[in-house]
Scaffold this motif. Structure first.
Motif, PDB file in Angstrom:
ATOM      1  N   LYS A 252       0.853  -1.178   0.000  1.00  0.00           N
ATOM      2  CA  LYS A 252       0.000   0.000   0.000  1.00  0.00           C
ATOM      3  C   LYS A 252       0.892   1.232   0.000  1.00  0.00           C
ATOM      4  O   LYS A 252       2.007   1.208   0.542  1.00  0.00           O
ATOM      5  CB  LYS A 252      -0.977   0.015   1.181  1.00  0.00           C
ATOM      6  N   PHE A 253       0.401   2.279  -0.631  1.00  0.00           N
ATOM      7  CA  PHE A 253       1.171   3.526  -0.681  1.00  0.00           C
ATOM      8  C   PHE A 253       0.234   4.704  -0.721  1.00  0.00           C
ATOM      9  O   PHE A 253      -0.955   4.579  -1.024  1.00  0.00           O
ATOM     10  CB  PHE A 253       2.117   3.545  -1.885  1.00  0.00           C
ATOM     11  N   ARG A 254       0.777   5.857  -0.427  1.00  0.00           N
ATOM     12  CA  ARG A 254       0.049   7.105  -0.596  1.00  0.00           C
ATOM     13  C   ARG A 254       1.048   8.194  -0.965  1.00  0.00           C
ATOM     14  O   ARG A 254       2.193   8.194  -0.505  1.00  0.00           O
ATOM     15  CB  ARG A 254      -0.726   7.492   0.656  1.00  0.00           C
ATOM     16  N   ILE A 255       0.604   9.102  -1.819  1.00  0.00           N
ATOM     17  CA  ILE A 255       1.401  10.265  -2.213  1.00  0.00           C
ATOM     18  C   ILE A 255       0.809  11.473  -1.503  1.00  0.00           C
ATOM     19  O   ILE A 255      -0.408  11.680  -1.521  1.00  0.00           O
ATOM     20  CB  ILE A 255       1.366  10.471  -3.740  1.00  0.00           C
ATOM     21  N   MET A 256       1.661  12.280  -0.889  1.00  0.00           N
ATOM     22  CA  MET A 256       1.179  13.420  -0.116  1.00  0.00           C
ATOM     23  C   MET A 256       2.025  14.652  -0.396  1.00  0.00           C
ATOM     24  O   MET A 256       3.183  14.542  -0.798  1.00  0.00           O
ATOM     25  CB  MET A 256       1.223  13.091   1.378  1.00  0.00           C
TER      26      MET A 256
END
Length: 266
Positions: A252-256
């Motif tokens: 899982k990943f997220r860009i912020m």
């Protein structure tokens, strides 16, 4: 009447002239390195002379010393930047108004000859590479990882309904027994510094492998990023330790965006 920028552009590469500046017999200027690859002037078809334009070399040197600002090469397409000669080339190589080619061909060796403008990149992926558009800026998935052959994958990610676009780039390197992931903003290096990604490989609620890293931009060679390991890197042994019962890797990943400081508290 030609502008200052027109007068200091090479008639071959269309960039700022680099010394030694050579003249053709018709009076057109050319970088020495460009002139070496040609038999005649591309502007007037006249033969090249052996005369070096010392006066123009000195003028360009003076422009650089005074840091005179010049418009971006893509000003006619809408770019508002004005830059000194030392910044001009690097900016134009990543300017949003430059011509883009299919990143899948550049990174993953796809057979795709598309080129176009920034506003059309996502549509191109949707129209021709739709199976590489399913990721979002927050994504959780179980991915198949084959460790028996080299593999390259690229996805385009829309950030907040197209405010920005990012490339997810993934590589399996059998020779090095390593797996890599990185995220690149389609934009400038300075813009990319305003974003970071969190990438996690997990097995159950406790076992986790997590990396947080600043994003690169799309003008950065991903293989250089992998070489420096300024990205997510896992050995084959580590990957195998996180595979689930179906033999897939839960990620899982997220860009912020990087939060700007609001000031010092007293």
């Amino acid at each position: 009447m030609n502008s200052l920028e027109d007068n200091i552009k090479c008639s071959v590469c269309c960039d700022i002239l680099q010394r030694p500046i050579m003249l053709c017999t018709g009076g057109h200027n050319t970088c020495g390195t460009c002139r070496n690859n040609l038999r005649e002037c591309p502007t007037c078809r006249a033969p090249f002379s052996t005369i070096r334009n010392i006066e123009l070399e000195q003028m360009i040197e003076q422009i650089q010393m005074c840091n005179i600002k010049l418009p971006c090469f893509f000003a006619s397409k809408g770019c508002k930047f004005t830059l000194g000669l030392s910044q001009k080339e690097s900016h134009e190589s990543e300017c949003r108004f430059r011509k883009f080619r299919c990143e899948g061909k550049y990174f993953a060796k796809w057979k795709c000859d598309w080129s176009g403008e920034y506003k059309d990149i996502h549509k191109h992926f949707k129209d021709f590479h739709n199976n590489h558009t399913w990721m979002e800026y927050r994504t959780e998935a179980s991915m198949k990882v084959c460790l028996e052959r080299d593999f390259l994958d690229i996805q385009i990610i829309s950030f907040f309904n197209g405010q920005h676009f990012f490339y997810y780039k993934h590589k399996v390197d059998v020779n090095r027994h390593k797996v890599y992931w990185t995220f690149q903003l389609v934009g400038t290096k300075d813009q990319a510094k305003n974003f970071y990604y969190e990438f996690e490989v997990h097995q159950g609620p406790i076992r986790k492998f997590k990396v947080t890293e600043i994003c690169e931009n799309d003008n950065t060679n991903a293989n250089d990023t992998f070489e420096k390991e300024k990205c997510v890197v896992m050995s084959f042994a580590a990957v195998k330790n996180f595979l689930n019962e179906e033999g897939e890797l839960p990620i899982k990943f997220r860009i912020m965006s990087v939060k700007k400081p609001t000031g010092h508290s007293k």
